[in-house]
Design a protein around this motif. Structure first.
Motif, PDB file in Angstrom:
ATOM      1  N   ALA A 255       0.862  -1.191   0.000  1.00 26.96           N
ATOM      2  CA  ALA A 255       0.000   0.000   0.000  1.00 26.96           C
ATOM      3  C   ALA A 255       0.892   1.231   0.000  1.00 26.96           C
ATOM      4  CB  ALA A 255      -0.897  -0.006   1.232  1.00 26.96           C
ATOM      5  N   HIS A 256       0.710   2.049  -1.031  1.00 25.51           N
ATOM      6  CA  HIS A 256       1.582   3.220  -1.187  1.00 25.51           C
ATOM      7  C   HIS A 256       0.807   4.320  -1.911  1.00 25.51           C
ATOM      8  CE1 HIS A 256       5.054   5.610  -1.508  1.00 25.51           C
ATOM      9  NE2 HIS A 256       5.318   5.362  -2.769  1.00 25.51           N
ATOM     10  N   PRO A 257       0.703   5.512  -1.284  1.00 23.90           N
ATOM     11  CA  PRO A 257      -0.109   6.574  -1.892  1.00 23.90           C
ATOM     12  C   PRO A 257       0.314   6.920  -3.324  1.00 23.90           C
ATOM     13  CG  PRO A 257       0.483   7.157   0.366  1.00 23.90           C
ATOM     14  CD  PRO A 257       1.240   5.901   0.040  1.00 23.90           C
TER      15      PRO A 257
ATOM     16  N   GLY B  30       2.643   0.610   5.561  1.00 22.17           N
ATOM     17  CA  GLY B  30       3.798   1.302   6.131  1.00 22.17           C
ATOM     18  C   GLY B  30       3.481   2.126   7.368  1.00 22.17           C
ATOM     19  N   PRO B  31       4.513   2.757   7.937  1.00 18.88           N
ATOM     20  CA  PRO B  31       4.358   3.584   9.144  1.00 18.88           C
ATOM     21  C   PRO B  31       3.777   4.965   8.814  1.00 18.88           C
ATOM     22  CG  PRO B  31       6.623   3.668   8.395  1.00 18.88           C
ATOM     23  CD  PRO B  31       5.903   2.741   7.440  1.00 18.88           C
ATOM     24  N   GLU B  32       3.438   5.718   9.847  1.00 14.18           N
ATOM     25  CA  GLU B  32       2.902   7.085   9.636  1.00 14.18           C
ATOM     26  C   GLU B  32       3.811   7.925   8.744  1.00 14.18           C
ATOM     27  OE1 GLU B  32       0.033   7.684  10.258  1.00 14.18           O
ATOM     28  OE2 GLU B  32      -0.521   6.469  11.996  1.00 14.18           O
TER      29      GLU B  32
ATOM     30  N   ILE C 117       0.091  -0.290  -4.696  1.00 12.44           N
ATOM     31  CA  ILE C 117      -1.311   0.047  -4.920  1.00 12.44           C
ATOM     32  C   ILE C 117      -1.688   1.263  -4.081  1.00 12.44           C
ATOM     33  CG2 ILE C 117      -3.698  -0.800  -4.725  1.00 12.44           C
ATOM     34  CD1 ILE C 117      -2.108  -2.300  -6.823  1.00 12.44           C
TER      35      ILE C 117
ATOM     36  N   LEU D   7      -4.682   3.612  -2.434  1.00 17.08           N
ATOM     37  CA  LEU D   7      -6.021   3.312  -1.889  1.00 17.08           C
ATOM     38  C   LEU D   7      -6.924   4.541  -1.954  1.00 17.08           C
ATOM     39  CD1 LEU D   7      -4.772   1.328   1.243  1.00 17.08           C
ATOM     40  CD2 LEU D   7      -5.443   0.395  -0.970  1.00 17.08           C
ATOM     41  N   GLY D   8      -6.749   5.360  -2.969  1.00 15.44           N
ATOM     42  CA  GLY D   8      -7.600   6.539  -3.122  1.00 15.44           C
ATOM     43  C   GLY D   8      -6.829   7.807  -2.842  1.00 15.44           C
TER      44      GLY D   8
ATOM     45  N   ARG E 256      -7.058  10.136  -0.545  1.00 13.31           N
ATOM     46  CA  ARG E 256      -6.813  10.624   0.815  1.00 13.31           C
ATOM     47  C   ARG E 256      -5.770   9.745   1.498  1.00 13.31           C
ATOM     48  NH1 ARG E 256     -11.711  10.611  -0.692  1.00 13.31           N
ATOM     49  NH2 ARG E 256     -11.914   8.475   0.011  1.00 13.31           N
TER      50      ARG E 256
ATOM     51  N   LEU F 200      -4.690   7.619   4.459  1.00 15.54           N
ATOM     52  CA  LEU F 200      -5.405   6.877   5.507  1.00 15.54           C
ATOM     53  C   LEU F 200      -4.466   6.607   6.678  1.00 15.54           C
ATOM     54  CD1 LEU F 200      -7.017   4.230   3.118  1.00 15.54           C
ATOM     55  CD2 LEU F 200      -7.960   6.441   3.808  1.00 15.54           C
TER      56      LEU F 200
HETATM   57  N1  SAH Z   1       2.939  10.400   4.860  1.00 13.79           N
HETATM   58  C1  SAH Z   1       2.896   9.042   4.423  1.00 13.79           C
HETATM   59  C2  SAH Z   1       1.543   8.439   4.766  1.00 13.79           C
HETATM   60  C3  SAH Z   1       1.673   7.270   5.600  1.00 13.79           C
HETATM   61  S1  SAH Z   1       0.126   6.561   5.988  1.00 13.79           S
HETATM   62  C4  SAH Z   1       3.096   8.941   2.927  1.00 13.79           C
HETATM   63  O1  SAH Z   1       2.891   9.931   2.242  1.00 13.79           O
HETATM   64  O2  SAH Z   1       3.421   7.887   2.435  1.00 13.79           O
HETATM   65  C5  SAH Z   1       0.655   4.982   6.564  1.00 13.79           C
HETATM   66  C6  SAH Z   1       0.606   3.881   5.555  1.00 13.79           C
HETATM   67  O3  SAH Z   1      -0.735   3.612   5.201  1.00 13.79           O
HETATM   68  C7  SAH Z   1       1.318   4.126   4.235  1.00 13.79           C
HETATM   69  O4  SAH Z   1       2.695   3.830   4.304  1.00 13.79           O
HETATM   70  C8  SAH Z   1       0.584   3.178   3.299  1.00 13.79           C
HETATM   71  O5  SAH Z   1       1.069   1.864   3.420  1.00 13.79           O
HETATM   72  C9  SAH Z   1      -0.841   3.241   3.840  1.00 13.79           C
HETATM   73  N2  SAH Z   1      -1.644   4.261   3.166  1.00 13.79           N
HETATM   74  C10 SAH Z   1      -2.275   5.313   3.728  1.00 13.79           C
HETATM   75  N3  SAH Z   1      -2.993   6.003   2.813  1.00 13.79           N
HETATM   76  C11 SAH Z   1      -2.823   5.359   1.646  1.00 13.79           C
HETATM   77  C12 SAH Z   1      -3.307   5.570   0.319  1.00 13.79           C
HETATM   78  N4  SAH Z   1      -4.100   6.580   0.009  1.00 13.79           N
HETATM   79  N5  SAH Z   1      -2.900   4.712  -0.635  1.00 13.79           N
HETATM   80  C13 SAH Z   1      -2.091   3.683  -0.349  1.00 13.79           C
HETATM   81  N6  SAH Z   1      -1.596   3.435   0.875  1.00 13.79           N
HETATM   82  C14 SAH Z   1      -1.955   4.256   1.861  1.00 13.79           C
END
Ligand code: SAH
Length: 232
Positions: free
Chosen positions: A166-168, A189-191, A210, A212-213, A215, A217
């Protein structure tokens, strides 16, 4: 449904024993008496109907009446590698992951993550798993691994597994799940997010990034969304 209790020691000659927190709950919260009927499970997939035979201050002896193998598991093994959040959010995550049928949870040691639970903190996680299994009727415990370095987790997967990081910044659509029994490995992953090096490492080990939208999360929300997708 009868009240459910977790037994640590095996059923022998149709006799089972509860002690510790489980006996306390049955004796002092539910005020069980000889004859009270309950359901027992041992985390291996079986459950028993049993009747309280004798009680003492901290122990309950039960007579086992019937044994059933009741399968409430997912069609596929589901492994959740995750940089665990802290405090109440950790408890919430363990509870929901158990309810949603996650097979194994691997606390991930990542570059930007906080310390992962060891020793007695791990016992606490296991207790939360048992509580959730009692409530949701699950007869297999969610397994919780020792904290594992992210790189080592990437290596653990079988070749046939579907591997999702999971990766934004990943691609915005979920892969096809053509084969419902195919194992699924997830990484959340971590915050502070993954480092570019971690993302590159996952890519080179054939993990799919991938998103997840649009925003961002919380860790536990991302995990829940993915586990719910696997179940759906
Ligand atoms: N500031 C970080 C956010 C971490 S949120 C960043 O920009 O990467 C913590 C974890 O939740 C992320 O490492 C990812 O694995 C997952 N996550 C949170 N929001 C997500 C999203 N919109 N898409 C994919 N993964 C997400």
């Amino acid at each position: 449904m009868n009240q459910r209790y977790f037994i640590e020691s095996p059923v022998v000659d149709r006799q089972a024993t509860l002690d510790g927190a489980e006996a306390h709950h049955l004796l002092h919260v539910m005020r069980a008496r000889p004859g009270t009927e309950v359901t027992l499970f041992d985390g291996s997939g079986r459950e028993w109907t049993a009747q309280v035979a004798t009680t003492s201050r901290s122990q309950v002896e039960l007579e086992v009446l019937t044994l059933q193998a009741v399968d409430r598991e997912l069609a596929c093994p589901l492994v959740l590698g995750i940089a665990l959040p802290k405090g109440d959010r950790q408890r919430w995550l363990i509870e929901k992951a158990t309810e949603l049928g996650v097979t194994r949870l691997v606390p991930l040691v990542t570059t930007r993550g906080v310390a992962q639970p060891t020793g007695s903190a791990q016992d606490r996680l296991r207790r939360w798993v048992v509580e959730a299994c009692k409530q949701c009727g699950r007869n297999r415990l969610l397994e919780i691994d020792r904290p594992t370095k992210f790189g080592d987790y990437l290596e653990q997967t079988s070749a046939e597994a579907l591997k999702i990081l999971a990766h934004p910044d990943g691609q915005l659509h979920f892969p096809e799940r053509d084969e419902p029994t195919r194992p699924v490995y997830l990484a959340v992953g971590p915050e502070g997010g993954w480092t570019p090096e971690e993302v590159a490492l996952a890519c080179s080990a054939n993990w799919q990034n991938i998103a997840l939208g649009p925003r961002i999360l919380r860790i536990e929300t991302a995990a829940l969304l993915l586990a719910a997708w696997v179940q759906a």
